[in-house]
Design a protein around this motif. Structure first.
Motif, PDB file in Angstrom:
ATOM      1  N   SER A 213       0.861  -1.303   0.153  1.00 26.44           N
ATOM      2  CA  SER A 213       0.069  -0.076  -0.128  1.00 26.44           C
ATOM      3  C   SER A 213       0.924   1.145  -0.109  1.00 26.44           C
ATOM      4  O   SER A 213       0.392   2.260  -0.563  1.00 26.44           O
ATOM      5  CB  SER A 213      -0.918   0.124   1.191  1.00 26.44           C
ATOM      6  OG  SER A 213      -0.268   0.125   2.493  1.00 26.44           O
ATOM      7  N   LEU A 214       2.081   1.017   0.482  1.00 26.82           N
ATOM      8  CA  LEU A 214       3.261   2.193   0.639  1.00 26.82           C
ATOM      9  C   LEU A 214       3.907   2.431  -0.804  1.00 26.82           C
ATOM     10  O   LEU A 214       4.715   3.176  -0.910  1.00 26.82           O
ATOM     11  CB  LEU A 214       3.746   2.223   1.571  1.00 26.82           C
ATOM     12  CG  LEU A 214       3.358   2.339   3.091  1.00 26.82           C
ATOM     13  CD1 LEU A 214       4.368   1.902   4.281  1.00 26.82           C
ATOM     14  CD2 LEU A 214       2.936   3.822   3.356  1.00 26.82           C
ATOM     15  N   ARG A 215       3.609   1.376  -1.867  1.00 22.16           N
ATOM     16  CA  ARG A 215       4.280   1.274  -3.055  1.00 22.16           C
ATOM     17  C   ARG A 215       5.979   1.270  -2.583  1.00 22.16           C
ATOM     18  O   ARG A 215       6.681   1.578  -3.265  1.00 22.16           O
ATOM     19  CB  ARG A 215       4.072   2.592  -3.874  1.00 22.16           C
ATOM     20  CG  ARG A 215       2.623   2.567  -4.253  1.00 22.16           C
ATOM     21  CD  ARG A 215       2.293   3.578  -5.060  1.00 22.16           C
ATOM     22  NE  ARG A 215       0.958   3.552  -5.444  1.00 22.16           N
ATOM     23  CZ  ARG A 215       0.461   2.907  -6.714  1.00 22.16           C
ATOM     24  NH1 ARG A 215       1.423   2.244  -7.304  1.00 22.16           N
ATOM     25  NH2 ARG A 215      -0.801   2.933  -7.015  1.00 22.16           N
ATOM     26  N   ILE A 216       6.129   0.406  -1.831  1.00 19.12           N
ATOM     27  CA  ILE A 216       7.751   0.049  -1.242  1.00 19.12           C
ATOM     28  C   ILE A 216       7.844  -1.371  -1.848  1.00 19.12           C
ATOM     29  O   ILE A 216       7.441  -2.401  -1.215  1.00 19.12           O
ATOM     30  CB  ILE A 216       7.821   0.335   0.067  1.00 19.12           C
ATOM     31  CG1 ILE A 216       7.916   1.653   0.666  1.00 19.12           C
ATOM     32  CG2 ILE A 216       9.352  -0.108   0.490  1.00 19.12           C
ATOM     33  CD1 ILE A 216       7.895   1.855   1.768  1.00 19.12           C
ATOM     34  N   PRO A 217       8.632  -1.462  -3.146  1.00 18.70           N
ATOM     35  CA  PRO A 217       8.822  -2.842  -3.319  1.00 18.70           C
ATOM     36  C   PRO A 217       9.622  -3.857  -2.324  1.00 18.70           C
ATOM     37  O   PRO A 217      10.507  -3.306  -1.824  1.00 18.70           O
ATOM     38  CB  PRO A 217       9.678  -2.556  -4.798  1.00 18.70           C
ATOM     39  CG  PRO A 217      10.349  -1.414  -4.501  1.00 18.70           C
ATOM     40  CD  PRO A 217       9.422  -0.388  -3.634  1.00 18.70           C
ATOM     41  N   LEU A 218       9.304  -5.214  -2.275  1.00 14.49           N
ATOM     42  CA  LEU A 218      10.114  -6.068  -1.591  1.00 14.49           C
ATOM     43  C   LEU A 218      11.518  -6.036  -2.115  1.00 14.49           C
ATOM     44  O   LEU A 218      11.520  -6.374  -3.425  1.00 14.49           O
ATOM     45  CB  LEU A 218       9.629  -7.356  -1.323  1.00 14.49           C
ATOM     46  CG  LEU A 218       8.257  -7.411  -0.669  1.00 14.49           C
ATOM     47  CD1 LEU A 218       7.728  -8.758  -0.343  1.00 14.49           C
ATOM     48  CD2 LEU A 218       7.941  -6.342   0.432  1.00 14.49           C
ATOM     49  N   TRP A 219      12.674  -6.063  -1.586  1.00  9.44           N
ATOM     50  CA  TRP A 219      14.034  -6.100  -2.187  1.00  9.44           C
ATOM     51  C   TRP A 219      14.585  -7.554  -2.266  1.00  9.44           C
ATOM     52  O   TRP A 219      15.395  -7.965  -3.008  1.00  9.44           O
ATOM     53  CB  TRP A 219      14.825  -5.349  -1.320  1.00  9.44           C
ATOM     54  CG  TRP A 219      16.352  -5.284  -1.966  1.00  9.44           C
ATOM     55  CD1 TRP A 219      16.883  -4.769  -2.764  1.00  9.44           C
ATOM     56  CD2 TRP A 219      17.577  -5.946  -1.241  1.00  9.44           C
ATOM     57  NE1 TRP A 219      18.100  -5.172  -2.978  1.00  9.44           N
ATOM     58  CE2 TRP A 219      18.820  -5.808  -1.889  1.00  9.44           C
ATOM     59  CE3 TRP A 219      17.544  -6.851   0.006  1.00  9.44           C
ATOM     60  CZ2 TRP A 219      19.741  -6.209  -1.595  1.00  9.44           C
ATOM     61  CZ3 TRP A 219      18.738  -7.211   0.142  1.00  9.44           C
ATOM     62  CH2 TRP A 219      19.943  -7.151  -0.722  1.00  9.44           C
ATOM     63  N   TRP A 220      14.086  -8.397  -1.094  1.00  9.45           N
ATOM     64  CA  TRP A 220      14.427  -9.725  -1.094  1.00  9.45           C
ATOM     65  C   TRP A 220      13.512 -10.359  -0.217  1.00  9.45           C
ATOM     66  O   TRP A 220      13.117  -9.998   0.685  1.00  9.45           O
ATOM     67  CB  TRP A 220      16.100  -9.738  -0.539  1.00  9.45           C
ATOM     68  CG  TRP A 220      16.404 -11.130  -0.478  1.00  9.45           C
ATOM     69  CD1 TRP A 220      16.054 -12.586  -1.135  1.00  9.45           C
ATOM     70  CD2 TRP A 220      17.546 -11.721   0.596  1.00  9.45           C
ATOM     71  NE1 TRP A 220      16.595 -13.549  -0.748  1.00  9.45           N
ATOM     72  CE2 TRP A 220      17.587 -13.263   0.103  1.00  9.45           C
ATOM     73  CE3 TRP A 220      18.284 -11.389   1.498  1.00  9.45           C
ATOM     74  CZ2 TRP A 220      18.481 -13.897   0.921  1.00  9.45           C
ATOM     75  CZ3 TRP A 220      18.862 -12.274   1.894  1.00  9.45           C
ATOM     76  CH2 TRP A 220      19.236 -13.345   1.810  1.00  9.45           C
ATOM     77  N   GLY A 221      13.025 -11.644  -0.842  1.00  3.69           N
ATOM     78  CA  GLY A 221      12.320 -12.614   0.070  1.00  3.69           C
ATOM     79  C   GLY A 221      10.749 -12.224  -0.334  1.00  3.69           C
ATOM     80  O   GLY A 221      10.579 -11.404  -1.419  1.00  3.69           O
ATOM     81  N   PRO A 222       9.826 -12.978   0.070  1.00  2.00           N
ATOM     82  CA  PRO A 222       9.853 -13.692   1.258  1.00  2.00           C
ATOM     83  C   PRO A 222      10.809 -14.944   1.183  1.00  2.00           C
ATOM     84  O   PRO A 222      10.744 -15.445   0.166  1.00  2.00           O
ATOM     85  CB  PRO A 222       8.412 -14.137   1.735  1.00  2.00           C
ATOM     86  CG  PRO A 222       7.731 -13.962   0.564  1.00  2.00           C
ATOM     87  CD  PRO A 222       8.547 -12.984  -0.467  1.00  2.00           C
ATOM     88  N   GLY A 223      11.372 -15.393   2.226  1.00  2.00           N
ATOM     89  CA  GLY A 223      12.291 -16.636   2.379  1.00  2.00           C
ATOM     90  C   GLY A 223      12.437 -17.078   3.761  1.00  2.00           C
ATOM     91  O   GLY A 223      11.714 -16.512   4.575  1.00  2.00           O
ATOM     92  N   ARG A 224      13.189 -18.046   3.804  1.00  2.00           N
ATOM     93  CA  ARG A 224      13.616 -18.488   5.111  1.00  2.00           C
ATOM     94  C   ARG A 224      15.132 -18.590   5.364  1.00  2.00           C
ATOM     95  O   ARG A 224      15.792 -19.239   4.405  1.00  2.00           O
ATOM     96  CB  ARG A 224      13.136 -19.927   5.702  1.00  2.00           C
ATOM     97  CG  ARG A 224      13.332 -20.331   7.036  1.00  2.00           C
ATOM     98  CD  ARG A 224      12.757 -21.552   7.318  1.00  2.00           C
ATOM     99  NE  ARG A 224      11.302 -21.912   7.404  1.00  2.00           N
ATOM    100  CZ  ARG A 224      10.542 -21.525   8.416  1.00  2.00           C
ATOM    101  NH1 ARG A 224      11.149 -20.925   9.579  1.00  2.00           N
ATOM    102  NH2 ARG A 224       9.224 -21.790   8.569  1.00  2.00           N
ATOM    103  N   HIS A 225      16.012 -17.865   6.243  1.00  2.00           N
ATOM    104  CA  HIS A 225      17.257 -17.996   6.209  1.00  2.00           C
ATOM    105  C   HIS A 225      17.547 -19.275   7.030  1.00  2.00           C
ATOM    106  O   HIS A 225      16.856 -19.942   7.625  1.00  2.00           O
ATOM    107  CB  HIS A 225      17.777 -17.134   7.313  1.00  2.00           C
ATOM    108  CG  HIS A 225      17.427 -15.599   6.800  1.00  2.00           C
ATOM    109  ND1 HIS A 225      18.040 -15.174   5.608  1.00  2.00           N
ATOM    110  CD2 HIS A 225      17.149 -14.414   7.515  1.00  2.00           C
ATOM    111  CE1 HIS A 225      17.728 -13.795   5.515  1.00  2.00           C
ATOM    112  NE2 HIS A 225      17.265 -13.522   6.589  1.00  2.00           N
ATOM    113  N   GLY A 226      18.754 -20.061   6.526  1.00  2.00           N
ATOM    114  CA  GLY A 226      19.289 -21.003   7.228  1.00  2.00           C
ATOM    115  C   GLY A 226      19.725 -20.719   8.590  1.00  2.00           C
ATOM    116  O   GLY A 226      18.979 -21.059   9.687  1.00  2.00           O
ATOM    117  N   PRO A 227      20.907 -19.931   8.928  1.00  2.00           N
ATOM    118  CA  PRO A 227      21.115 -19.536  10.249  1.00  2.00           C
ATOM    119  C   PRO A 227      19.928 -18.811  10.753  1.00  2.00           C
ATOM    120  O   PRO A 227      19.614 -17.801  10.362  1.00  2.00           O
ATOM    121  CB  PRO A 227      22.503 -18.877  10.124  1.00  2.00           C
ATOM    122  CG  PRO A 227      22.933 -19.070   8.720  1.00  2.00           C
ATOM    123  CD  PRO A 227      21.785 -19.584   7.821  1.00  2.00           C
ATOM    124  N   GLY A 228      19.277 -19.255  11.950  1.00  2.00           N
ATOM    125  CA  GLY A 228      18.335 -18.403  12.557  1.00  2.00           C
ATOM    126  C   GLY A 228      16.947 -19.195  12.180  1.00  2.00           C
ATOM    127  O   GLY A 228      16.106 -18.836  12.834  1.00  2.00           O
TER     128      GLY A 228
END
Ligand SMILES: [Fe+2]
Length: 278
Positions: A213-228
């Motif tokens: 809604s703020l027109r801010i594009p996702l830069w990376w993801g969604p995903g799941r990190h290995g560490p953490g």
């Protein structure tokens, strides 16, 4: 082994990321950006910097180099823990902040960034989507020295990423949450991102819808990190500093030994593609 013993005995545990300072040549527009991004209150501070404060999150935005993070502050539980911890450290300096009670102090890491320690002042009224400021990550030219420094501070290593014998990234915790600080090797030292930990996957959806809604594009993801093992996505602020929203961050008991990951895309994102930044 000596560093591991020191970490086990340190009074730092438990400590949590309380706030950080993000600088820009024009701080007010950046503070307004974060206010809109997070749905948080923006208010001027007496020294000319700006406070962006909301539900379990605070950011100080000051005048300085674009993209810089001159310090981050860890919160300990009470004045007794703070005094005991300061007694263990060498070369501390007093640190004055309107967000921390009297007695706060700071040290400087090998990259020159300050880490402040203090007891939080009473919180401001808060609202908005759930997202507690949880960790800060930087890129560094001197990763082995940074690892040694942060372990000597009393942080406990959770995971390391290796490329052959060389350290590519390290993750350290100061309470059971997998990391409150992490660093990866890079040709130049700089801040990389800070992260807001949410209560679950549906919060990630709601934050991503807010970005939409703020027109801010996702830069990376969604995903799941290995560490953490955390679910995540990231966006960029106007200076290119990354902001992460996370859920399901792994919990590790204090005595749990560190693990090792190979330097590959799957480590950064178990679901697939990754920006190999180190
Ligand atoms: Fe992160």
């Amino acid at each position: 082994m000596r560093d591991r013993m020191a970490a086990m005995a340190s009074s730092l545990w438990p400590a949590r990321l309380h706030h950080l300072r993000r600088d820009s040549p024009k701080p007010e527009p950046l503070a307004r950006f974060y206010g809109e991004l997070l749905g948080d209150r923006v208010a001027p501070l007496p020294d000319g910097s700006w406070l962006v404060a909301g539900r379990n999150r605070r950011l100080v935005v000051g005048e300085g180099t674009a993209g810089s993070v001159p310090y981050f502050a860890l919160e300990v539980q009470d004045a007794a823990q703070l005094a005991a911890y300061r007694h263990e450290l060498r070369h501390t300096e007093d640190f004055v902040s309107p967000l921390l009670a009297e007695g706060a102090f700071a040290v400087r890491d090998p990259d020159g960034r300050r880490i402040a320690f203090g007891v939080a002042k009473a919180d401001m009224p808060s609202s908005g989507l759930p997202g507690r400021l949880q960790h800060f990550v930087c890129a560094t030219q001197r990763l082995p020295e940074m690892l040694e420094f942060y372990r000597r501070l009393g942080m406990v290593e959770s995971d390391r990423v290796l490329e052959g014998e060389a350290l590519a990234a390290v993750f350290l915790r100061s309470d059971p949450e997998h990391h409150s600080f992490a660093a990866f090797r890079a040709p130049e030292s700089r801040p990389d991102h800070h992260c807001y930990e949410t209560t679950g996957w549906l919060d990630i959806r709601d934050w991503a819808d807010r970005m939409g809604s703020l027109r801010i594009p996702l830069w990376w993801g969604p995903g799941r990190h290995g560490p953490g093992n955390n679910l995540f996505f990231m966006i960029e602020d106007p200076d290119g500093h990354k902001v992460e929203f996370s859920a399901e961050l792994e919990l590790m008991p204090r005595a749990m030994p560190a693990r090792t990951w190979p330097h590959e895309q799957r480590t950064l994102n178990l679901w697939g593609s990754a920006w190999m930044r180190s």
